[in-house]
Design a protein around this motif. Structure first.
Motif, PDB file in Angstrom:
ATOM      1  N   TRP A 222       0.816  -1.221   0.000  1.00 40.86           N
ATOM      2  CA  TRP A 222       0.000   0.000   0.000  1.00 40.86           C
ATOM      3  C   TRP A 222       0.855   1.279   0.000  1.00 40.86           C
ATOM      4  CZ3 TRP A 222      -0.343  -3.637   4.041  1.00 40.86           C
ATOM      5  CH2 TRP A 222       0.515  -3.366   5.130  1.00 40.86           C
ATOM      6  N   ASP A 223       2.177   1.150   0.000  1.00 37.70           N
ATOM      7  CA  ASP A 223       3.076   2.291   0.175  1.00 37.70           C
ATOM      8  C   ASP A 223       3.316   2.993  -1.159  1.00 37.70           C
ATOM      9  OD1 ASP A 223       4.946   4.140   0.892  1.00 37.70           O
ATOM     10  OD2 ASP A 223       6.420   2.705   1.676  1.00 37.70           O
ATOM     11  N   ALA A 224       2.369   3.824  -1.571  1.00 37.83           N
ATOM     12  CA  ALA A 224       2.505   4.544  -2.839  1.00 37.83           C
ATOM     13  C   ALA A 224       3.670   5.537  -2.814  1.00 37.83           C
ATOM     14  CB  ALA A 224       1.196   5.241  -3.188  1.00 37.83           C
ATOM     15  N   PRO A 225       3.845   6.345  -1.757  1.00 35.51           N
ATOM     16  CA  PRO A 225       4.993   7.255  -1.745  1.00 35.51           C
ATOM     17  C   PRO A 225       6.334   6.517  -1.810  1.00 35.51           C
ATOM     18  CG  PRO A 225       3.383   7.919  -0.095  1.00 35.51           C
ATOM     19  CD  PRO A 225       2.960   6.574  -0.597  1.00 35.51           C
ATOM     20  N   GLY A 226       6.438   5.390  -1.092  1.00 30.91           N
ATOM     21  CA  GLY A 226       7.676   4.623  -1.110  1.00 30.91           C
ATOM     22  C   GLY A 226       7.985   4.048  -2.481  1.00 30.91           C
ATOM     23  N   HIS A 227       6.984   3.445  -3.121  1.00 34.68           N
ATOM     24  CA  HIS A 227       7.188   2.913  -4.469  1.00 34.68           C
ATOM     25  C   HIS A 227       7.573   4.027  -5.442  1.00 34.68           C
ATOM     26  CE1 HIS A 227       4.933  -0.748  -3.102  1.00 34.68           C
ATOM     27  NE2 HIS A 227       5.774  -1.326  -3.946  1.00 34.68           N
ATOM     28  N   ALA A 228       6.942   5.183  -5.298  1.00 33.92           N
ATOM     29  CA  ALA A 228       7.254   6.297  -6.196  1.00 33.92           C
ATOM     30  C   ALA A 228       8.689   6.769  -6.009  1.00 33.92           C
ATOM     31  CB  ALA A 228       6.282   7.455  -5.949  1.00 33.92           C
ATOM     32  N   GLN A 229       9.132   6.844  -4.772  1.00 34.76           N
ATOM     33  CA  GLN A 229      10.502   7.280  -4.496  1.00 34.76           C
ATOM     34  C   GLN A 229      11.510   6.284  -5.068  1.00 34.76           C
ATOM     35  OE1 GLN A 229      11.068   8.266  -0.382  1.00 34.76           O
ATOM     36  NE2 GLN A 229      13.257   8.709  -0.615  1.00 34.76           N
ATOM     37  N   ILE A 230      11.214   5.001  -4.936  1.00 38.79           N
ATOM     38  CA  ILE A 230      12.102   3.965  -5.472  1.00 38.79           C
ATOM     39  C   ILE A 230      12.142   4.030  -6.992  1.00 38.79           C
ATOM     40  CG2 ILE A 230      12.419   1.469  -5.708  1.00 38.79           C
ATOM     41  CD1 ILE A 230      11.016   1.315  -2.872  1.00 38.79           C
ATOM     42  N   SER A 231      10.978   4.214  -7.611  1.00 36.89           N
ATOM     43  CA  SER A 231      10.918   4.286  -9.064  1.00 36.89           C
ATOM     44  C   SER A 231      11.747   5.448  -9.601  1.00 36.89           C
ATOM     45  CB  SER A 231       9.463   4.412  -9.521  1.00 36.89           C
ATOM     46  OG  SER A 231       9.374   4.440 -10.928  1.00 36.89           O
ATOM     47  N   ARG A 232      11.718   6.583  -8.893  1.00 36.11           N
ATOM     48  CA  ARG A 232      12.496   7.747  -9.330  1.00 36.11           C
ATOM     49  C   ARG A 232      13.995   7.544  -9.126  1.00 36.11           C
ATOM     50  NH1 ARG A 232       8.067  10.523  -6.823  1.00 36.11           N
ATOM     51  NH2 ARG A 232       9.306  10.745  -4.914  1.00 36.11           N
ATOM     52  N   ALA A 233      14.364   6.810  -8.068  1.00 31.96           N
ATOM     53  CA  ALA A 233      15.780   6.682  -7.714  1.00 31.96           C
ATOM     54  C   ALA A 233      16.506   5.599  -8.512  1.00 31.96           C
ATOM     55  CB  ALA A 233      15.911   6.388  -6.220  1.00 31.96           C
ATOM     56  N   ALA A 234      15.789   4.581  -8.954  1.00 30.35           N
ATOM     57  CA  ALA A 234      16.427   3.433  -9.606  1.00 30.35           C
ATOM     58  C   ALA A 234      16.199   3.471 -11.112  1.00 30.35           C
ATOM     59  CB  ALA A 234      15.870   2.135  -9.026  1.00 30.35           C
ATOM     60  N   ARG A 235      17.103   2.808 -11.842  1.00 30.06           N
ATOM     61  CA  ARG A 235      16.908   2.674 -13.284  1.00 30.06           C
ATOM     62  C   ARG A 235      15.844   1.626 -13.594  1.00 30.06           C
ATOM     63  NH1 ARG A 235      22.563   2.216 -13.182  1.00 30.06           N
ATOM     64  NH2 ARG A 235      22.400   0.039 -13.843  1.00 30.06           N
ATOM     65  N   THR A 236      15.776   0.603 -12.769  1.00 29.43           N
ATOM     66  CA  THR A 236      14.843  -0.493 -13.013  1.00 29.43           C
ATOM     67  C   THR A 236      13.401  -0.070 -12.796  1.00 29.43           C
ATOM     68  OG1 THR A 236      14.382  -2.819 -12.498  1.00 29.43           O
ATOM     69  CG2 THR A 236      14.876  -1.386 -10.646  1.00 29.43           C
ATOM     70  N   ALA A 237      12.485  -0.783 -13.434  1.00 30.12           N
ATOM     71  CA  ALA A 237      11.058  -0.547 -13.230  1.00 30.12           C
ATOM     72  C   ALA A 237      10.618  -1.118 -11.887  1.00 30.12           C
ATOM     73  CB  ALA A 237      10.252  -1.189 -14.358  1.00 30.12           C
ATOM     74  N   VAL A 238       9.559  -0.542 -11.342  1.00 29.06           N
ATOM     75  CA  VAL A 238       8.946  -1.045 -10.111  1.00 29.06           C
ATOM     76  C   VAL A 238       7.656  -1.768 -10.479  1.00 29.06           C
ATOM     77  CG1 VAL A 238       7.805  -0.395  -7.960  1.00 29.06           C
ATOM     78  CG2 VAL A 238       9.952   0.711  -8.623  1.00 29.06           C
ATOM     79  N   ALA A 239       7.559  -3.018 -10.049  1.00 31.93           N
ATOM     80  CA  ALA A 239       6.373  -3.839 -10.302  1.00 31.93           C
ATOM     81  C   ALA A 239       5.666  -4.119  -8.984  1.00 31.93           C
ATOM     82  CB  ALA A 239       6.765  -5.150 -10.971  1.00 31.93           C
ATOM     83  N   THR A 240       4.347  -3.957  -8.982  1.00 28.60           N
ATOM     84  CA  THR A 240       3.576  -4.258  -7.783  1.00 28.60           C
ATOM     85  C   THR A 240       2.103  -4.362  -8.147  1.00 28.60           C
ATOM     86  OG1 THR A 240       3.243  -3.644  -5.447  1.00 28.60           O
ATOM     87  CG2 THR A 240       3.168  -1.868  -7.065  1.00 28.60           C
ATOM     88  N   GLY A 241       1.294  -4.884  -7.226  1.00 27.61           N
ATOM     89  CA  GLY A 241      -0.148  -4.948  -7.425  1.00 27.61           C
ATOM     90  C   GLY A 241      -0.769  -6.312  -7.202  1.00 27.61           C
ATOM     91  N   GLU A 242       0.043  -7.359  -7.060  1.00 28.33           N
ATOM     92  CA  GLU A 242      -0.537  -8.698  -6.994  1.00 28.33           C
ATOM     93  C   GLU A 242      -1.408  -8.912  -5.763  1.00 28.33           C
ATOM     94  OE1 GLU A 242       2.040 -12.092  -5.360  1.00 28.33           O
ATOM     95  OE2 GLU A 242       3.529 -10.807  -6.330  1.00 28.33           O
ATOM     96  N   ASN A 243      -1.190  -8.141  -4.710  1.00 29.40           N
ATOM     97  CA  ASN A 243      -1.961  -8.309  -3.483  1.00 29.40           C
ATOM     98  C   ASN A 243      -3.067  -7.272  -3.314  1.00 29.40           C
ATOM     99  OD1 ASN A 243      -0.700 -10.622  -2.083  1.00 29.40           O
ATOM    100  ND2 ASN A 243       1.140  -9.356  -2.212  1.00 29.40           N
ATOM    101  N   LEU A 244      -3.322  -6.504  -4.367  1.00 33.87           N
ATOM    102  CA  LEU A 244      -4.376  -5.491  -4.297  1.00 33.87           C
ATOM    103  C   LEU A 244      -5.688  -6.067  -4.812  1.00 33.87           C
ATOM    104  CD1 LEU A 244      -2.402  -2.385  -5.600  1.00 33.87           C
ATOM    105  CD2 LEU A 244      -2.633  -3.228  -3.254  1.00 33.87           C
ATOM    106  N   THR A 245      -6.773  -5.683  -4.158  1.00 32.88           N
ATOM    107  CA  THR A 245      -8.090  -6.223  -4.505  1.00 32.88           C
ATOM    108  C   THR A 245      -9.045  -5.086  -4.820  1.00 32.88           C
ATOM    109  OG1 THR A 245      -8.602  -6.313  -2.131  1.00 32.88           O
ATOM    110  CG2 THR A 245      -7.805  -8.333  -3.143  1.00 32.88           C
ATOM    111  N   GLY A 246      -9.246  -4.843  -6.104  1.00 30.91           N
ATOM    112  CA  GLY A 246     -10.147  -3.791  -6.529  1.00 30.91           C
ATOM    113  C   GLY A 246      -9.405  -2.587  -7.087  1.00 30.91           C
ATOM    114  N   LEU A 247      -9.996  -1.956  -8.094  1.00 29.71           N
ATOM    115  CA  LEU A 247      -9.355  -0.818  -8.744  1.00 29.71           C
ATOM    116  C   LEU A 247      -9.040   0.314  -7.778  1.00 29.71           C
ATOM    117  CD1 LEU A 247     -11.280  -0.522 -12.135  1.00 29.71           C
ATOM    118  CD2 LEU A 247      -8.899  -1.194 -11.801  1.00 29.71           C
TER     119      LEU A 247
END
Length: 384
Positions: A222-247
């Motif tokens: 659920w950590d949207a700010p954390g994922h966003a910070q990681i995505s900006r800092a790293a060259r690699t893509a960030v993948a997530t969502g498998e444990n989310l239920t509902g749009l």
């Protein structure tokens, strides 16, 4: 044709190796596979896979309905439980029913589900996985060699605790898959084991050695700010969502620019995947479903325009399952059997062995107390 009832079975999958991730390992390699059979007055039975403990509560939302109205019935089930929420076991039950309804819809049309959903053919590109955290080095290499022999050019390993081990294993897989491509796609799944700053530090070190395609679930789901910070800092893509239920649970990630590869859990069903895929497509993002027994969501993955690859975890299927698909050519080749292409020998399922380890204390669904709190990565002693 009307829905008239349901039955439940428990099948078992023998992986023939320890399976799990940084959170725990099933040493026996035997896991349970809940099966929901939705019956009709026309003699057809729909098959849904996944836990469905809330079936008695949710089934009235579809009882007596025409199973072809899958999307309407999906929303009916969500409306049926709106007061108490639809996460967890409730959402899993909705998913199992949804999967069985799609199976019925395609069977009534006498065609495979991938064709019902509009796919041009039944091939789904994939990447090799395998819940490989518990494998020793030699078995680990042998496992991914089997994937290379089936034409795979991409692989995801499980890691998150020992940085040196993770880098060495990524390098091992790179070497193995290089027989098929000069630049294999390499992914690392740490199953929410890090905090944000750990992720940034660890990825900086990994990227000195590996051209990493994506990092999966680096921090809590659920950590949207954390994922966003990681995505900006790293060259690699960030993948997530498998444990989310509902749009609605994806909305904070989308709004924060926190996800580069949008994932869905196969246990959350086919309608869930289709809706998430379209939400991602509207934002120019690729989608990738995680694996599950018999790969039922592969039928839907074949039909969406932004599918980047489906996770494939094993070459075999649960005891008593006959599945019309092949794992070959770097993906899943779906057959022409109507519906999901799954037939179940209930007598064989009844004779199969019980699972051990999946639901035990310390199993792969139990988050370790130290997750996200380690100041330094764990390392193997020089004597090991």
């Amino acid at each position: 044709m009307k829905i008239t009832g349901y039955r439940s079975l428990t099948a078992f999958h023998d992986w023939r190796r320890p399976v799990g991730d940084v959170n725990g390992i099933v040493e026996s390699g035997i896991t349970e596979v809940p099966v929901l059979l939705v019956e009709t007055d026309g003699g057809l039975t729909g098959i849904g896979l996944g836990a469905h403990r809330e079936i008695d509560r949710i089934f009235p939302a579809v009882d007596g309905a025409d199973p072809r109205a899958v999307s309407t019935l999906y929303d009916s089930m969500l409306s049926h439980v709106f007061k108490s929420g639809h996460a967890g076991a409730t959402y899993g039950t909705i998913a199992a029913i949804d999967m069985a309804l799609w199976d019925l819809k395609a069977k009534m049309a006498d065609e495979p589900l991938w064709r019902t959903l509009g796919a041009g053919d039944g091939f789904v590109p994939g990447y090799a996985s395998g819940l490989c955290y518990g494998l020793e080095d030699e078995a680990f290499a042998e496992h991914y060699t089997e994937w290379a022999e089936r034409g795979f050019t991409a692989a995801k390993i499980k890691g998150g605790r020992d940085l040196d081990r993770d880098i060495a294993r990524l390098e091992t897989v790179r070497g193995i898959l290089s027989r098929n491509t000069t630049r294999p796609a390499l992914m690392l799944d740490v199953n929410e084991a890090w905090n944000t700053k750990q992720a940034i530090r660890h990825l900086a070190e990994i990227e000195k050695h590996i051209d990493l395609t994506w990092i999966e679930e680096p921090v809590r789901r659920w950590d949207a700010p954390g994922h966003a910070q990681i995505s900006r800092a790293a060259r690699t893509a960030v993948a997530t969502g498998e444990n989310l239920t509902g749009l609605e649970q994806y909305a904070p990630l989308f709004d924060a620019g926190a996800v580069d590869i949008v994932q869905t859990g196969s246990v959350w069903g086919i309608t869930h995947f289709l809706r998430v895929a379209m939400a991602a497509h509207a934002r120019g993002l690729p989608v990738s479903p995680v694996a599950y027994n018999a790969n039922p969501v592969a039928h839907a993955a074949a039909a969406v325009p932004n599918m980047i690859g489906i996770e494939v975890q094993d070459f075999a299927f649960p005891t008593g399952f006959a599945v019309d698909q092949q794992i070959a050519d770097g993906g899943i080749v779906l057959g022409d059997r109507p519906g999901l292409g799954i037939e179940i020998d209930e007598a064989a399922v009844a004779r199969s062995a019980a699972a051990t380890g999946w639901g035990e204390r310390g199993g792969p669904h139990r988050r370790p107390a130290g997750a996200g709190l380690r100041l330094v990565p764990e390392t193997r002693r020089a004597s090991e």
